[in-house]
Scaffold this active site. Structure first.
Site, mmCIF file in Angstrom:
data_model
loop_
_atom_site.group_PDB
_atom_site.id
_atom_site.type_symbol
_atom_site.label_atom_id
_atom_site.label_comp_id
_atom_site.label_asym_id
_atom_site.label_seq_id
_atom_site.Cartn_x
_atom_site.Cartn_y
_atom_site.Cartn_z
ATOM 1 N N ASP A 4 -6.680 -5.035 -4.730
ATOM 2 C CA ASP A 4 -6.546 -3.726 -4.483
ATOM 3 C C ASP A 4 -5.220 -3.298 -4.851
ATOM 4 O O ASP A 4 -5.027 -1.981 -5.072
ATOM 5 C CB ASP A 4 -6.234 -3.661 -2.741
ATOM 6 C CG ASP A 4 -7.364 -4.588 -2.040
ATOM 7 O OD1 ASP A 4 -7.695 -5.640 -2.645
ATOM 8 O OD2 ASP A 4 -7.648 -4.199 -0.963
ATOM 9 N N ASP A 59 0.819 -1.282 0.022
ATOM 10 C CA ASP A 59 0.030 -0.063 0.092
ATOM 11 C C ASP A 59 0.992 1.241 -0.061
ATOM 12 O O ASP A 59 0.307 2.395 0.128
ATOM 13 C CB ASP A 59 -1.073 -0.001 1.199
ATOM 14 C CG ASP A 59 -1.985 -1.045 0.942
ATOM 15 O OD1 ASP A 59 -2.436 -1.302 -0.177
ATOM 16 O OD2 ASP A 59 -2.597 -1.851 1.848
HETATM 17 N N1 GLY Z 1 -7.161 -2.161 0.631
HETATM 18 C C1 GLY Z 1 -7.604 -2.682 1.760
HETATM 19 C C2 GLY Z 1 -9.164 -2.281 1.481
HETATM 20 O O1 GLY Z 1 -9.486 -1.948 0.371
HETATM 21 O O2 GLY Z 1 -9.911 -2.410 2.445
#
Ligand code: GLY
Length: 373
Positions: free
Chosen positions: A155, A94
């Site tokens: 994601d 992330d």
């Molecule tokens: N990237 C984690 C979520 O969307 O909760």
């Protein structure tokens, strides 16, 4: 000006009026949710993946309205994120969410070399998570036991733009090469025949064998976690924008066709498109993210598809604005009824990325946006 642009401009005014108040009283905070009407503060858990979103919203509004308060507050959050940069276990896939919306935004808007340096460090670290055996970027960390060394999640498509950006900045193609290798794998292993997406795919990290998929934050294996569908639709659109590879556009269109076919009459999005009928839990963040993706995708498709993207985005945004936004300044957040994961204990509360993506989508509609991805 078109009727909907006038509407969007009025909503943008409501956003900026509210954020002028909330940014003032929350200076220095890195919020995740709202407790008793006030943003909480994750400065002490600065590694958390959502910690760039308030900064990102402030940069979007700084670009559109020029308030110095927004810039200063966004920079304060970016400084705090330095607490991660030298912490191995605090860095994960992330890095894109965290540094695109803070340091890359700052660099784009002010030319800050310090911000550029931070974002390049984050991109280098993200590249290091690439596993050549399975050609995927590892998602999360574990305490060192390697139990999720082979996990990739949909994601991650939203983190790839940090790598495309790093290649552009350095004239070194290796970052973008890694992004494309991951995107090619994701196309094959996450996106199903009908355009829906898995959340988690587990590889053998040593051999790269695709072992299984997991329901992750959705209802279960084979279900259709709506935020994951939104990440897929927006994420493949972004890979197309950066690479101009047709296969990513085709994938984004398939994801969009599936998502738009599932939008309920109300325009409000459930946590999972395949959750049990009696379950009414919503996730407003999925609606806001998908709207952003559709408004971006619209720029690259033919007239019929443009219409589909535009109408679907508008339907969700109007539904959010009229029934899921809190416009009073008694409460810091704007968007309500957001859900982090189907099987969590808590559902339908405020989450900062709901506000971020709603703001991004509204600014896109009134053409006051800056492209941060
Ligand atoms: N990237 C984690 C979520 O969307 O909760």
């Amino acid at each position: 000006m078109k009727k909907e642009q006038i509407w969007a401009s009025e909503v943008a005014e409501k956003i900026v009026r509210k954020v002028r108040v909330t940014a003032q009283r929350n200076q220095g905070k890195v919020p995740y949710t709202t407790v008793d009407g006030r943003f909480d503060d994750w400065s002490d858990r600065i590694w958390w993946w959502t910690n760039g979103f308030f900064g990102g919203q402030l940069w979007l509004l700084y670009n559109a309205y020029g308030d110095e308060l927004f810039r200063k507050s966004a920079e304060e959050i970016e400084n705090k994120l330095d607490g991660c940069l030298m912490e191995y276990s605090a860095m994960d896939h992330d890095n894109g969410f965290k540094w695109l919306l803070t340091s890359v935004a700052n660099y784009k808007l002010t030319g800050s070399e310090k911000s550029k340096n931070r974002a390049l460090l984050a991109a280098g670290n993200l590249s290091g998570r690439y596993n050549p055996a399975g050609q995927f970027i590892r998602a999360w960390n574990d305490p060192g036991n390697g139990h999720n060394a082979g996990w990739a999640i949909i994601d991650c498509m939203m983190n790839l733009p940090l790598l495309y950006w790093a290649s552009e900045q350095t004239n070194d193609p290796r970052f973008a090469q890694i992004a494309k290798l991951h995107a090619d794998t994701a196309m094959k292993v996450f996106i199903r025949e009908d355009g829906s997406a898995n959340h988690i795919v587990v590889f053998d990290p040593a051999t790269g064998e695709n072992l299984k998929s997991l329901g992750g934050q959705g209802y279960g294996e084979g279900s259709s976690w709506t935020r994951g569908q939104a990440w897929a639709l927006y994420g493949f659109t972004l890979s197309y924008i950066h690479t101009k590879e047709e296969r990513y556009l085709e994938t984004a269109k398939r994801c969009a066709k599936y998502f738009t076919s599932q939008i309920p009459e109300s325009g409000l999005i459930p946590v999972d498109f395949r959750q049990p009928e009696e379950c009414t839990w919503e996730d407003s963040t999925a609606a806001a993210i998908a709207a952003c993706g559709l408004l971006e995708l619209k720029k690259y498709v033919d007239a019929d598809e443009q219409n589909m993207c535009h109408e679907a985005a508008l339907k969700m945004l109007r539904a959010l604005e009229s029934s899921r936004c809190n416009w009073t300044t008694d409460t810091d957040n704007i968007v309500e009824k957001c859900t982090a994961a189907y099987h969590d204990k808590e559902h339908e509360f405020a989450i900062i990325y709901g506000d971020y993506y709603f703001t991004e989508a509204i600014l896109k509609l009134c053409e006051k946006d800056i492209f941060l991805w």
